[in-house]
Scaffold this active site. Structure first.
Site, PDB file in Angstrom:
ATOM      1  N   HIS A  93      33.927  40.184  23.844  1.00 41.93           N
ATOM      2  CA  HIS A  93      33.124  40.620  24.987  1.00 41.93           C
ATOM      3  C   HIS A  93      33.233  42.118  25.183  1.00 41.93           C
ATOM      4  O   HIS A  93      34.245  42.733  24.864  1.00 41.93           O
ATOM      5  CB  HIS A  93      33.530  39.888  26.269  1.00 41.93           C
ATOM      6  CG  HIS A  93      34.989  39.975  26.597  1.00 41.93           C
ATOM      7  ND1 HIS A  93      35.946  39.204  25.977  1.00 41.93           N
ATOM      8  CD2 HIS A  93      35.667  40.768  27.475  1.00 41.93           C
ATOM      9  CE1 HIS A  93      37.136  39.496  26.475  1.00 41.93           C
ATOM     10  NE2 HIS A  93      36.988  40.454  27.378  1.00 41.93           N
ATOM     11  N   HIS A  95      32.997  45.083  28.088  1.00 45.59           N
ATOM     12  CA  HIS A  95      33.016  45.384  29.522  1.00 45.59           C
ATOM     13  C   HIS A  95      32.052  46.540  29.792  1.00 45.59           C
ATOM     14  O   HIS A  95      32.149  47.587  29.122  1.00 45.59           O
ATOM     15  CB  HIS A  95      34.405  45.869  29.962  1.00 45.59           C
ATOM     16  CG  HIS A  95      35.485  44.833  29.938  1.00 45.59           C
ATOM     17  ND1 HIS A  95      35.881  44.133  31.063  1.00 45.59           N
ATOM     18  CD2 HIS A  95      36.276  44.379  28.927  1.00 45.59           C
ATOM     19  CE1 HIS A  95      36.878  43.302  30.756  1.00 45.59           C
ATOM     20  NE2 HIS A  95      37.129  43.434  29.459  1.00 45.59           N
TER      21      HIS A  95
HETATM   22  P1  5GP Z   1      40.107  41.041  28.409  1.00 46.14           P
HETATM   23  O1  5GP Z   1      40.103  39.785  27.554  1.00 46.14           O
HETATM   24  O2  5GP Z   1      39.000  41.982  28.024  1.00 46.14           O
HETATM   25  O3  5GP Z   1      41.444  41.692  28.441  1.00 46.14           O
HETATM   26  O4  5GP Z   1      39.813  40.587  29.895  1.00 46.14           O
HETATM   27  C1  5GP Z   1      39.003  39.491  30.200  1.00 46.14           C
HETATM   28  C2  5GP Z   1      38.153  39.771  31.421  1.00 46.14           C
HETATM   29  O5  5GP Z   1      37.473  38.555  31.736  1.00 46.14           O
HETATM   30  C3  5GP Z   1      38.929  40.199  32.661  1.00 46.14           C
HETATM   31  O6  5GP Z   1      38.357  41.390  33.172  1.00 46.14           O
HETATM   32  C4  5GP Z   1      38.776  39.027  33.625  1.00 46.14           C
HETATM   33  O7  5GP Z   1      38.662  39.414  34.968  1.00 46.14           O
HETATM   34  C5  5GP Z   1      37.518  38.334  33.133  1.00 46.14           C
HETATM   35  N1  5GP Z   1      37.531  36.899  33.329  1.00 46.14           N
HETATM   36  C6  5GP Z   1      38.538  36.045  33.001  1.00 46.14           C
HETATM   37  N2  5GP Z   1      38.193  34.781  33.297  1.00 46.14           N
HETATM   38  C7  5GP Z   1      36.939  34.831  33.807  1.00 46.14           C
HETATM   39  C8  5GP Z   1      36.039  33.835  34.305  1.00 46.14           C
HETATM   40  O8  5GP Z   1      36.329  32.642  34.332  1.00 46.14           O
HETATM   41  N3  5GP Z   1      34.827  34.268  34.749  1.00 46.14           N
HETATM   42  C9  5GP Z   1      34.472  35.579  34.736  1.00 46.14           C
HETATM   43  N4  5GP Z   1      33.249  35.902  35.186  1.00 46.14           N
HETATM   44  N5  5GP Z   1      35.295  36.552  34.274  1.00 46.14           N
HETATM   45  C10 5GP Z   1      36.504  36.182  33.826  1.00 46.14           C
END
Ligand code: 5GP
Length: 132
Positions: A93, A95
């Site tokens: 993903h 951001h």
């Molecule tokens: P990363 O994997 O890039 O370190 O972080 C994952 C991102 O996904 C975080 O910013 C977190 O807030 C977001 N996130 C985690 N679980 C969910 C979810 O169930 N729904 C949404 N909309 N965002 C999520």
């Protein structure tokens, strides 16, 4: 095992959708760093972004660009910052974070809190400016 983002893609858990195509989905981050903080994913589940095949990776960036333009149209900011982390959710993903200064995209910062109604309104507002 399915990631939480695959469950979102399949509609098994809810999200505040900003935009969607056949291959990609954009939705608001549940713990936003800034108003309009959006995640863009390929619907197909792959953990590490640089394991995506070239076409899907290029398409992810082009889709993210279109989402970023919609964010910029609706959220007051200097830029839409782009970050890939992927330490929490093993589903590639991007951001997209509206920023004015460097610290606005500091992931150690305390996250913002919005009600479900506020998130729905933000997603609908940005989504209304998305142009495929
Ligand atoms: P990363 O994997 O890039 O370190 O972080 C994952 C991102 O996904 C975080 O910013 C977190 O807030 C977001 N996130 C985690 N679980 C969910 C979810 O169930 N729904 C949404 N909309 N965002 C999520």
């Amino acid at each position: 095992m399915s990631t939480i983002f695959s469950k979102i893609v399949r509609g098994e858990i809810p999200c505040h959708k900003v935009a969607e195509s056949e291959d990609y989905l954009a939705f608001l981050d549940i713990n936003p760093l800034a108003k309009g903080h959006t995640l863009v994913i390929p619907k197909e589940e792959t953990d590490y972004i640089f394991d995506l095949d070239d076409e899907l990776l290029a398409g992810l960036m082009v889709f993210s660009k279109k989402v970023a333009k919609a964010i910029k149209a609706r959220i007051a900011c200097n830029r839409v910052g782009v970050t890939v982390i992927g330490l929490e959710v093993p589903h590639a993903h991007v951001h997209l974070v509206p920023i004015n200064v460097m610290n606005d995209i500091n992931f150690s910062k305390k996250k913002l809190e919005y009600t479900q109604e506020e998130l729905a309104a933000i997603a609908a507002d940005i989504g209304g400016f998305f142009r495929p």
